[in-house]
Write an enzyme that holds these catalytic residues in place. Structure first.
Site, mmCIF file in Angstrom:
data_model
loop_
_atom_site.group_PDB
_atom_site.id
_atom_site.type_symbol
_atom_site.label_atom_id
_atom_site.label_comp_id
_atom_site.label_asym_id
_atom_site.label_seq_id
_atom_site.Cartn_x
_atom_site.Cartn_y
_atom_site.Cartn_z
ATOM 1 N N PHE A 162 0.941 -1.300 -0.205
ATOM 2 C CA PHE A 162 0.013 -0.108 0.102
ATOM 3 C C PHE A 162 0.890 1.228 -0.065
ATOM 4 O O PHE A 162 1.864 1.410 0.739
ATOM 5 C CB PHE A 162 -0.915 -0.042 1.264
ATOM 6 N N ASP A 163 0.403 2.192 -0.757
ATOM 7 C CA ASP A 163 0.979 3.521 -0.742
ATOM 8 C C ASP A 163 0.349 4.051 0.558
ATOM 9 O O ASP A 163 -0.553 3.565 1.361
ATOM 10 C CB ASP A 163 0.510 4.433 -1.701
ATOM 11 N N GLY A 164 0.994 5.211 1.063
ATOM 12 C CA GLY A 164 0.547 5.823 2.599
ATOM 13 C C GLY A 164 -0.795 6.989 2.314
ATOM 14 O O GLY A 164 -1.760 6.743 2.220
ATOM 15 N N PHE A 276 -1.422 -0.936 -4.244
ATOM 16 C CA PHE A 276 -2.331 0.312 -4.601
ATOM 17 C C PHE A 276 -1.687 1.601 -4.150
ATOM 18 O O PHE A 276 -1.222 1.843 -3.258
ATOM 19 C CB PHE A 276 -3.443 0.036 -3.283
ATOM 20 N N ASP A 278 -2.254 6.228 -5.237
ATOM 21 C CA ASP A 278 -3.132 7.105 -5.786
ATOM 22 C C ASP A 278 -2.478 7.946 -6.940
ATOM 23 O O ASP A 278 -3.435 8.444 -7.532
ATOM 24 C CB ASP A 278 -3.549 7.998 -4.708
#
Length: 308
Positions: A162-164, A276, A278
């Site tokens: 995951f991105d943060g 994932f 954004d």
């Protein structure tokens, strides 16, 4: 007793996210829906090849046993019912007979069915559907269908990265960075190091995976989950991210604070079943190495306003 999905991790997934229907989709885009349906009808007995999210789904379903069904995968698709029949047949052909529920809307919006499903994740190749799902509060990502597929070197481990900011966490800090620059961002995060970041759209999925891991360890399936935080943050901004996870009482197995380095090669070494992010640049970099999805949320993804 009424049937319920309340005690399960629920993944809603479109046909193109689970299987490779890119050739069929090109027919749909080039010709029309009638030609697409005819092609699917001709290929009813031809299993579709696994798609980008296939490995993730297959491994999550391995947490189920005859005594405990911990994961439910539901097909949620703009496909027509005939095409849906081919999708179910493809599931069976590829060893996923436990996928037994599906909603096929024949071109209408499918995301409204996320609510009765109580979905923890929605994966689709349709950007508009993903945006609407996120707007409704469901973790969702547009599957990059040209992504490299996951390898098979970790058959007993679901690996998710995951991105943060704007994914696990809100985009509060990212807004500071984009408006005022790196120095202001670092100072902002240093000043607020002990204040947890607000929840991002994928916090519910991370929490559900944490619960699944605990249940899996107790159930003796031999499966485990390994998560990674892969972020452009670096010290000293790393501390607020870690403290936020501590506040949630959720641990990740690995954390990569890359300070703006391209994420793709680091993800290649982690070998996730899915990543994932954004930001489209990071997703593009990742997709050359691993299955990736774009989370269409936050300041980096402004809503497009269509003029008259």
């Amino acid at each position: 007793m009424a049937v319920t999905l309340d005690d399960k991790l629920v993944v809603a997934i479109s046909s193109r996210a689970l299987f490779n229907f890119e050739e069929e989709n090109r027919v749909f885009e080039k010709d029309n829906d009638r030609a697409y349906v005819d092609l699917q009808r001709q290929r009813l007995d031809v299993p579709a090849a696994p798609g980008v999210a296939f490995s993730l789904v297959r491994k999550l379903l391995a947490f189920n046993t005859s005594e405990h069904q911990r994961v439910e995968v539901v097909l949620l698709s703009r496909n027509d019912p005939v095409s849906g029949m081919r999708v179910f047949r493809s599931c069976h052909a590829h060893g996923l007979p436990s996928i037994q529920r599906g909603v096929f809307t024949q071109g209408r919006d499918p995301f409204r069915y996320l609510r009765p499903l109580g979905a923890h994740l929605f994966l689709s190749a349709n950007e508009a559907d993903v945006r609407e799902a996120l707007h409704l509060g469901y973790p969702a990502a547009r599957v990059v269908t040209e992504s490299v597929q996951a390898g098979d070197s970790n058959p007993n481990e679901v690996r998710i990265a995951f991105d943060g900011d704007a994914v696990l966490f809100s985009d509060e800090a990212e807004r500071v960075y984009q408006a005022e620059g790196l120095a202001a961002f670092q100072q902002h995060e240093t000043d607020k190091a002990e204040q947890p970041l607000p929840d991002g759209p994928f916090k519910p999925l991370l929490a559900a995976l944490h619960r699944l891991q605990s249940a899996g360890e107790a159930g003796g399936t031999g499966m485990r989950i390994r998560t990674a935080l892969v972020t452009a943050r670096s010290a000293p901004a790393h501390e607020r991210a870690i403290r936020t996870l501590m506040d949630w009482n959720i641990a990740v197995d690995e954390a990569m604070f890359l300070g703006g380095l391209p994420k793709g090669e680091f993800l290649r070494e982690f070998e996730p079943d899915f990543f994932f992010d954004d930001q489209t640049g990071h997703v593009t970099s990742a997709a050359r190495h691993v299955p990736a999805g774009h989370v269409n949320s936050g300041i980096s993804n402004p809503v497009r306003v269509v003029g008259n």
